[in-house]
Design an enzyme around this catalytic site. Structure first.
Site, PDB file in Angstrom:
ATOM      1  N   HIS A  73      54.873  96.001  99.754  1.00  0.00           N
ATOM      2  CA  HIS A  73      53.694  96.566 100.440  1.00  0.00           C
ATOM      3  C   HIS A  73      52.404  96.118  99.761  1.00  0.00           C
ATOM      4  O   HIS A  73      51.385  96.801  99.857  1.00  0.00           O
ATOM      5  CB  HIS A  73      53.747  98.094 100.490  1.00  0.00           C
ATOM      6  CG  HIS A  73      55.065  98.650 100.947  1.00  0.00           C
ATOM      7  ND1 HIS A  73      55.341  98.978 102.250  1.00  0.00           N
ATOM      8  CD2 HIS A  73      56.208  98.897 100.248  1.00  0.00           C
ATOM      9  CE1 HIS A  73      56.578  99.420 102.345  1.00  0.00           C
ATOM     10  NE2 HIS A  73      57.129  99.371 101.147  1.00  0.00           N
ATOM     11  N   SER A 127      30.753  76.173  97.072  1.00  0.00           N
ATOM     12  CA  SER A 127      29.969  76.618  98.222  1.00  0.00           C
ATOM     13  C   SER A 127      28.610  75.945  98.161  1.00  0.00           C
ATOM     14  O   SER A 127      28.072  75.715  97.087  1.00  0.00           O
ATOM     15  CB  SER A 127      29.815  78.139  98.168  1.00  0.00           C
ATOM     16  OG  SER A 127      28.648  78.536  98.858  1.00  0.00           O
ATOM     17  N   LYS A 175      30.846  79.916  93.353  1.00  0.00           N
ATOM     18  CA  LYS A 175      32.094  79.964  94.112  1.00  0.00           C
ATOM     19  C   LYS A 175      33.073  78.858  93.762  1.00  0.00           C
ATOM     20  O   LYS A 175      32.700  77.736  93.442  1.00  0.00           O
ATOM     21  CB  LYS A 175      31.798  79.883  95.618  1.00  0.00           C
ATOM     22  CG  LYS A 175      31.186  81.132  96.204  1.00  0.00           C
ATOM     23  CD  LYS A 175      32.147  82.308  96.275  1.00  0.00           C
ATOM     24  CE  LYS A 175      33.207  82.144  97.324  1.00  0.00           C
ATOM     25  NZ  LYS A 175      32.819  82.607  98.646  1.00  0.00           N
ATOM     26  N   GLU A 201      44.080  77.777 101.934  1.00  0.00           N
ATOM     27  CA  GLU A 201      43.691  78.346 103.229  1.00  0.00           C
ATOM     28  C   GLU A 201      44.077  77.404 104.368  1.00  0.00           C
ATOM     29  O   GLU A 201      44.513  77.837 105.436  1.00  0.00           O
ATOM     30  CB  GLU A 201      42.179  78.599 103.258  1.00  0.00           C
ATOM     31  CG  GLU A 201      41.720  79.637 102.254  1.00  0.00           C
ATOM     32  CD  GLU A 201      40.197  79.620 102.112  1.00  0.00           C
ATOM     33  OE1 GLU A 201      39.690  79.040 101.142  1.00  0.00           O
ATOM     34  OE2 GLU A 201      39.523  80.166 102.988  1.00  0.00           O
TER      35      GLU A 201
END
Ligand code: ARG
Length: 465
Positions: A157, A278, A284, A291
């Site tokens: 979970h 970024s 970043k 992804e």
């Protein structure tokens, strides 16, 4: 002029829109090597059977070799007006060798030709995918050996559940990849029959030798039914199904990398090689590769869905709808290949923060099960009672804001008087993972042995080639 290949029945050129919807060369040109190999096998067989002369076959073979090298060098002018790879090759062949080129299509149709080409193409994809997955497994095994004893939180979970080892987590993906490889190998076995010689749909009246062409192209045997041979695309569907499952595995792992590299979690980091910055936020470091692996999965599953939908209403035998089988499949296979290679790169690149992982492994009372097991083993308590007692101890620790191993013995004895100080030995995350020695469990000893066994297996495979 009407079409050279079937112009006899036609007097007009096709409408521009007709050509636009009909053309497949942009996609099927990727099968040029397979198309030429199949034509060479066919021509040699026609000569061996006395259907064409040896000298025609020789010229056809030479001409096809020239075309192969022209395309390989980028010296070939693909013509959209010639619709597909088969007609582009045949048309060039007739420029090169004249009338003998017209004999190549004896006892053959583009229907068995395209089915043969695409089987050969997908077979290559299957072999490349298997090799990519073996390299992925090797990377995982190397890192698992290195981290057989590195403790991390195991989750259910997405809540801290029980401590596990990082090596154990990595080996889980080795097992998944092994099943993926098994599915691809199964697909390969069923795929590896030759449609060539089924002709348009009914077979041919020429005395062809389908066994010979099958053998020449590395197929196990010719397909037994000519209608089936030209009209099924289950070999693409099966490969895309296996590819979809494999992509889902890649995607789940990619998602874990996204979670683990988030500053909120910080369990692992990736180097500059597998992250991007970024344009506005200088701090970043984004896990874009992970992804995109997650997103590529959509392309693979989309290709499977797309082709299932193309095929579902088609009566036997060949229907032109089937020309739409290639683009999505080829894109899906390319997406999967990239995903596997990106995951392999990230597995080799990632650096776990062992100290942080260990702290996280102990958070959320992750050794509560160890305490319950101790009560069962040492005090002979039924597990259900032990579960209840442990629950009360966890509640107490939580109320006091301490970890289980920080709770004074006296506080535990208030809840269960028979608890002794020996219990402290099972409350650390290291002792927890060490104790999980059951077959398939997370104990560092197990993990190291499993990783070594896998390393051996992969090495043996490489030797067998
Ligand atoms: N370009 C076609 C395809 O990919 C080749 C087969 C065409 N056959 C036909 N009967 N028109 O399916």
């Amino acid at each position: 002029m009407s079409n050279k290949m079937w112009g006899g029945r036609f007097s007009e050129r096709p409408d521009e829109i007709m050509e636009e919807i009909n053309v497949s060369i942009d996609v099927d040109r990727h099968m040029y090597a397979q198309d030429i190999a199949a034509s060479k096998a066919h021509a040699a067989m026609l000569a061996a059977q006395g259907i064409i002369t040896a000298s025609d076959a020789k010229n056809i073979g030479k001409g096809l070799d020239t075309i192969l090298s022209e395309i390989g060098k980028g010296d070939f002018a693909f013509k959209r007006s010639l619709e597909d790879i088969h007609m582009n090759v045949e048309s060039r062949l007739s420029e090169l060798i004249g009338t003998a080129a017209g004999r190549l299509h004896t006892a053959r149709s583009r229907n068995d030709q395209v089915a043969t080409d695409f089987r050969l193409y997908v077979r290559d994809v299957l072999d490349e995918t298997d090799a990519a997955l073996a390299a992925f497994q090797q990377a995982l095994v190397d890192r698992a050996l290195e981290h057989a004893g590195t403790v991390m939180p195991g989750f259910t979970h997405l809540q801290t559940a029980q401590p596990v080892t990082f090596g154990h987590h990595l080996l889980a993906y080795v097992e998944m990849a092994a099943r993926d490889r098994g599915r691809f190998q199964d697909a390969r076995k069923r795929l590896n029959e030759s449609p060539l010689g089924a002709a348009a749909l009914a077979g041919t009246s020429f005395p062809i030798d389908r066994h010979a062409t099958a053998k020449a192209l590395g197929f196990d045997r010719p397909m037994a039914n000519s209608l089936d041979a030209v009209s099924d695309r289950d070999f693409v569907l099966e490969t895309l199904s296996a590819a979809s499952i494999c992509a889902v595995h890649m995607s789940r792992f990619a998602e874990e990398i996204v979670i683990w590299t988030s500053p909120l979690v910080g369990m692992i980091s990736l180097s500059d090689k597998f992250t991007t910055g970024s344009s506005i936020m200088p701090q970043k470091r984004n896990p874009d590769a992970a992804e995109l692996v997650r997103a590529k999965t959509g392309r693979v599953i989309g290709a499977l869905n797309g082709l299932l939908i193309v095929m579902k209403g088609l009566p036997l035998a060949y229907q032109k709808d089937m020309q739409e089988d290639k683009q999505g499949a080829m894109e899906g296979f390319a997406a999967l290949s990239l995903a596997i290679r990106a995951m392999t790169g990230m597995v080799r690149d990632l650096v776990p923060d062992a100290a942080k992982m260990k702290v996280a492994a102990g958070e959320g009372y992750a050794t509560a099960t160890d305490l319950a097991d101790w009560l069962v083993r040492t005090l002979k308590m039924p597990f259900r009672d032990a579960h209840h007692v442990t629950g009360r101890i966890v509640a107490k620790a939580s109320k006091d804001g301490v970890a289980l191993h920080e709770l004074p013995l006296a506080a535990m004895q208030e809840i269960e008087p028979k608890i002794t100080k020996e219990v402290m030995g099972v409350l650390s995350v290291e002792s927890s993972v060490k104790s999980r020695t059951s077959f398939g469990g997370t104990a560092p000893k197990n993990v190291a042995a499993q990783a070594k066994a896998w390393a051996k297996r992969l090495e043996k495979e490489r030797k067998l080639g």
